[in-house]
Motif scaffolding. Structure first.
Motif, short mmCIF file in Angstrom:
data_model
loop_
_atom_site.label_atom_id
_atom_site.label_comp_id
_atom_site.label_asym_id
_atom_site.label_seq_id
_atom_site.Cartn_x
_atom_site.Cartn_y
_atom_site.Cartn_z
N GLY A 40 11.52 0.36 -23.70
CA GLY A 40 10.24 -0.07 -23.92
C GLY A 40 9.42 -0.73 -24.89
O GLY A 40 8.35 -1.02 -25.02
N GLU A 41 9.93 -0.31 -26.19
CA GLU A 41 9.70 -0.38 -27.29
C GLU A 41 9.52 -2.45 -27.65
O GLU A 41 8.48 -2.82 -27.78
CB GLU A 41 10.09 -0.53 -28.86
CG GLU A 41 10.02 -0.79 -29.56
CD GLU A 41 10.46 -0.18 -31.23
OE1 GLU A 41 10.37 -0.61 -31.78
OE2 GLU A 41 10.87 0.54 -31.47
N PHE A 42 10.62 -2.63 -26.96
CA PHE A 42 11.06 -4.46 -26.68
C PHE A 42 10.16 -4.68 -25.33
O PHE A 42 8.89 -5.93 -25.98
CB PHE A 42 12.18 -4.49 -25.86
CG PHE A 42 12.77 -5.52 -25.99
CD1 PHE A 42 12.76 -6.84 -26.36
CD2 PHE A 42 12.96 -5.75 -24.56
CE1 PHE A 42 12.99 -8.34 -25.91
CE2 PHE A 42 13.21 -7.56 -23.95
CZ PHE A 42 13.34 -8.58 -25.71
N ALA A 43 9.73 -4.33 -24.56
CA ALA A 43 9.12 -4.50 -23.28
C ALA A 43 7.35 -4.91 -24.25
O ALA A 43 6.69 -6.23 -23.77
CB ALA A 43 9.28 -3.88 -22.38
N ALA A 44 6.56 -3.84 -24.69
CA ALA A 44 5.41 -3.63 -24.75
C ALA A 44 5.35 -4.93 -26.61
O ALA A 44 4.33 -5.58 -25.78
CB ALA A 44 5.23 -2.48 -25.87
N ALA B 271 10.07 -3.22 -15.66
CA ALA B 271 10.38 -3.69 -14.94
C ALA B 271 11.26 -4.80 -14.69
O ALA B 271 11.83 -4.88 -14.83
CB ALA B 271 9.85 -3.16 -13.00
N ASN B 272 10.78 -5.57 -15.35
CA ASN B 272 10.78 -7.55 -16.14
C ASN B 272 11.93 -7.21 -16.55
O ASN B 272 12.90 -8.01 -16.44
CB ASN B 272 9.21 -8.21 -15.81
CG ASN B 272 8.72 -8.67 -14.92
OD1 ASN B 272 8.90 -8.35 -13.74
ND2 ASN B 272 7.31 -8.90 -15.30
N VAL B 273 11.88 -6.83 -18.03
CA VAL B 273 12.89 -6.12 -18.88
C VAL B 273 14.35 -6.10 -17.79
O VAL B 273 15.55 -6.75 -18.14
CB VAL B 273 12.82 -5.03 -20.04
CG1 VAL B 273 13.60 -5.72 -20.56
CG2 VAL B 273 11.32 -6.03 -20.79
N ALA B 274 14.32 -4.86 -17.07
CA ALA B 274 15.26 -4.18 -16.00
C ALA B 274 15.99 -5.49 -15.29
O ALA B 274 16.91 -5.94 -15.31
CB ALA B 274 14.77 -3.93 -14.87
N VAL B 275 15.65 -6.34 -14.73
CA VAL B 275 15.40 -7.62 -14.38
C VAL B 275 16.29 -8.64 -15.11
O VAL B 275 17.16 -9.10 -14.09
CB VAL B 275 14.22 -8.39 -13.52
CG1 VAL B 275 14.89 -9.57 -12.71
CG2 VAL B 275 13.52 -7.65 -12.43
N LEU B 276 15.19 -8.74 -16.04
CA LEU B 276 16.50 -9.35 -16.85
C LEU B 276 17.61 -9.35 -17.12
O LEU B 276 18.66 -9.40 -17.30
CB LEU B 276 15.59 -10.34 -18.61
CG LEU B 276 14.29 -10.94 -17.92
CD1 LEU B 276 13.69 -10.63 -19.37
CD2 LEU B 276 14.83 -12.21 -18.07
N LYS B 277 18.24 -7.76 -17.61
CA LYS B 277 19.15 -7.35 -17.92
C LYS B 277 20.12 -7.13 -16.67
O LYS B 277 21.38 -6.89 -17.59
CB LYS B 277 19.24 -5.60 -18.77
CG LYS B 277 18.40 -5.59 -19.75
CD LYS B 277 17.50 -4.35 -19.76
CE LYS B 277 19.08 -3.60 -20.47
NZ LYS B 277 18.93 -1.91 -21.27
N ASN B 278 19.68 -7.07 -16.14
CA ASN B 278 20.27 -7.62 -14.71
C ASN B 278 21.24 -7.70 -14.22
O ASN B 278 21.79 -7.94 -12.94
CB ASN B 278 20.17 -5.27 -13.87
CG ASN B 278 19.64 -3.94 -14.11
OD1 ASN B 278 20.78 -4.03 -14.97
ND2 ASN B 278 18.79 -3.70 -13.89
N GLY B 279 20.58 -9.52 -15.14
CA GLY B 279 20.67 -10.85 -14.03
C GLY B 279 20.25 -10.99 -13.09
O GLY B 279 20.46 -11.57 -12.43
N ASP C 159 22.64 -12.03 -21.89
CA ASP C 159 23.13 -10.72 -22.81
C ASP C 159 21.51 -9.73 -23.48
O ASP C 159 22.32 -9.34 -25.05
CB ASP C 159 23.90 -11.07 -23.54
CG ASP C 159 24.82 -12.02 -22.93
OD1 ASP C 159 25.79 -10.72 -22.04
OD2 ASP C 159 25.74 -12.24 -23.07
N LEU C 160 20.93 -9.83 -22.69
CA LEU C 160 19.65 -8.92 -23.26
C LEU C 160 20.06 -8.10 -23.74
O LEU C 160 19.54 -7.23 -24.99
CB LEU C 160 18.54 -9.05 -22.73
CG LEU C 160 17.08 -8.42 -22.91
CD1 LEU C 160 16.31 -9.29 -24.37
CD2 LEU C 160 16.29 -8.45 -22.41
#
Length: 70
Positions: A19-23, A30-38, A6-7
């Motif tokens: 972007g701010e979170f990833a940094a 892209a890795n944040v998107a992988v986490l967010k999309n399950g 539930d990111l």
């Protein structure tokens, strides 16, 4: 997938852009998107620790278990 990430919910609650979170965490967008999309198959404890530190939350605020078929 029985474990749900539930990111996106936590990012919305904190009003933090991806972007701010990833940094801040040290991940690529892209890795944040992988986490967010399950689509993530695993997460390092050090990454989970950094996510919780940046968002000021507990692992249970981000991860939850749902039985198969729910």
């Amino acid at each position: 997938m029985p474990v749900v990430v539930d990111l996106d919910v936590m990012l919305a609650r904190r009003k933090m852009p991806v972007g701010e979170f990833a940094a801040a965490v040290g991940l690529s967008p892209a890795n944040v998107a992988v986490l967010k999309n399950g689509r993530a198959k695993a997460i390092r404890f050090s990454t989970l620790e950094r996510i919780c530190e940046v968002l000021g939350c507990q692992p249970g605020d981000i991860l939850r278990w749902e039985p198969d078929g729910s």
